[in-house]
Design a protein around this motif. Sequence first.
Motif, PDB file in Angstrom:
ATOM      1  N   ASP A 190       0.835  -1.133   0.121  1.00 46.03           N
ATOM      2  CA  ASP A 190       0.095   0.031  -0.127  1.00 46.03           C
ATOM      3  C   ASP A 190       0.489   1.573  -0.381  1.00 46.03           C
ATOM      4  N   ARG A 239       0.027  -0.641 -10.151  1.00 47.02           N
ATOM      5  CA  ARG A 239      -1.438   0.292  -8.694  1.00 47.02           C
ATOM      6  C   ARG A 239      -1.977   0.780 -10.040  1.00 47.02           C
ATOM      7  N   TYR A 274       6.879  -1.145  -9.587  1.00 50.88           N
ATOM      8  CA  TYR A 274       5.526  -0.272  -8.778  1.00 50.88           C
ATOM      9  C   TYR A 274       4.368  -1.105  -9.442  1.00 50.88           C
ATOM     10  N   THR A 286      -4.502  -0.731 -14.828  1.00 57.39           N
ATOM     11  CA  THR A 286      -3.476  -0.920 -13.569  1.00 57.39           C
ATOM     12  C   THR A 286      -2.264  -1.200 -14.731  1.00 57.39           C
ATOM     13  N   GLY A 319      -0.296   1.920  -4.406  1.00 59.14           N
ATOM     14  CA  GLY A 319      -0.591   0.775  -5.037  1.00 59.14           C
ATOM     15  C   GLY A 319       0.805   0.264  -4.102  1.00 59.14           C
ATOM     16  N   THR A 320       1.433  -1.656  -5.483  1.00 58.53           N
ATOM     17  CA  THR A 320       2.629  -2.340  -4.528  1.00 58.53           C
ATOM     18  C   THR A 320       3.784  -2.181  -4.940  1.00 58.53           C
TER      19      THR A 320
END
Length: 695
Positions: A293, A350, A348, A359, A297-298
């Motif tokens: 988070d 998101r 990355y 996405t 995003g990751t």
Amino acid sequence: MPAGAETLSAGGDIAAPPADDIVVSAARTVLPASALPLTVDVVGQEELFRQIAISGSVVDALSAMLPAFSPTQDKINGSGVKLRGRTPLYTIDGVPQSTPIRNDARDGYTIDPFFIDRIEVIYGSNALQGIGATGGVVNQVTVKAPAQDGISGRAMLQGNAGDDVSGSSMGGKAGGLLSYRSGAFDVTGGVAFERRGVFLDGDGKRIGIDPNNSELQDTDTLSFFGRAGVDLSPSTRFEVLASRYKIESNGHYVGVNGNRTLGIPASSQRGETPGTPASGLTQLVSASLVDKDLGGGTFSLMGFYNRTRNIFSGGILATFQDARIAPVGTLFDQSQNKSRKLGAKINYERKIPGIPDLTGTVGFDALFDRTAQSLIQTRRSWVPQTDFRSLAPFGQLNWGLFHGLVRLAGGMRYENVQLDVPDYTTLATSGSRAVTGGKPSFHRALWNGGVVLEPLHGIRVYGSYAEGFTIADIGRVLRGISQANVRIDSFLNLTPVISNNREVGVEIKRGPIEASTSYYWSSSDFGEVLVRGADGFYSTTRQPISLQGLDIDVTTQTPVKGLKLGIGYNHIIGRTDTNSDGRLDADLDGGNISPDRVNLTADYKSGPFTAQLRGRFYLSREFVGQPVANNFAGYALLDASVGYQLPVGQVSLSVQNVTNADYITYLTDTQGPADNARFYSGRGRNFTLTWAYRF
């Protein structure tokens, strides 16, 4: 083999959301596999454990379960073991295990399967993990971190014997793993030891010992695994993983040549193996940081160090002879391949603001590999110490349209590759040629794109195009140079292999039926074909390659409670241009392509009892443009296992080759028609008794 119902996060932890889809970490995304225009298989923990008890290794287990995998020959050398006619990239939690400069074909044997929880297989050429995945990606996902406070773990004891239950064919394995979690901190550590006896064929005779590529039989394996992690926040985790895997020959047996003309397979007898014992050592350390988070995003960051040292069996081989050292025909030597990899991966992902269900993923990979192959008895350099550098930014988009009815996916990876080869001199058998080193480089955008349609829930149709790349086996090219005045900067054979994969597929998951079919086309304008010489060493030739194939897989629950039946089929055609006239004039041989094949499976589970039967039917094949002696007659194998849950642990009995079929392995039957030393029969009936316990 459809994906299971569990979901794997990008950080490697198992979660259990209500979705039916599985997230495949090897795909470099947190989107489920159903959102990707790819063919993916996930071998879960239970099925993997059962098949490894039968087959003994990850490579042999995958070869048994997945029809698109080539049959193996029960050796540690993976040369000729292909996925869809090309070499797969083996990874451990995303860390590449290949040695691209000098492929020693042992990258499927770098961690003990006791520490593997599941395997993700992505089919077809792609550049998701960088160099090497021309056939696909085989990602071995290690045991997950404990989810609850306290102590947990697993233990296993195993005994193994050939059909005659003789002492020489007996082996065993023991493994243990402990995990501890306290709050945000967790640690896991384990050890596994395995001793393998000799292998017997269906006629009760010992199978031949490979004279220079080393063995699985008559070996000891000792493996260690560790992981420590800390949850820095509810969404952020940092962890360090380390493993060490060593396999070493006991050297109790030597090979005895067979006779192909008379149909007599190679065998082995008691004797001392000269030189340093053949062995393989792999050490891996990785560190990763995942924030699920970060800015909506990751984010994930990984760094890794991987070192391998593989020693091959030696011999008085023609390639090693040098009259300046000893009379020709008397010089014994053996080779050692040493490789060191440093790398980093950052990405990355998101949702894109303002555009529903779009996405985006961006990232950057770096890999630095240093490899050399030497002859350790005479201290000669066979492949000079060569450096490989890859720097690769990439980006991907995935866009769902019309409430998920249509999904578009695509992206690009830009590879910036450079080799650094020093000046060196080839062996005497190649003319002792002085080769001028250089720094050849390669820059290329590798594209992928596809569409996924889901007209009804449980029905998925997809089409895709993806490019992958690898470098030709630089070591084999460099050590085989026999021309004078070669300059590496302009040597064409070092040009990378660019492969592409075009594919269409359908998946159905409705009611009791799970089915999938895919058809693919793959080609390389300047591909790589392995050619085995009379002394067993492979060389490479650069030729155009064209592949096309069909995969079918169907499983269904039956009216009999607990009984599930499955059928799998693979058909593949491979062609190449052997005379550079622009025409594909010959079939690829068995060292470069697998046979057509049918798998039949029956699974039964009722309370504490489980059972499985798996039949493998390798179909006959003629190779147009190859020696008639390389044609393949086909054979069939049946494996079985039964298990029962005890009050403490589970006991299982596994039987490989239930009918004790006597056959010649595919790889040795379809190449080297004059090589009597490597005319191997396959493993006969073999029993494995296992007790396993989890707590």
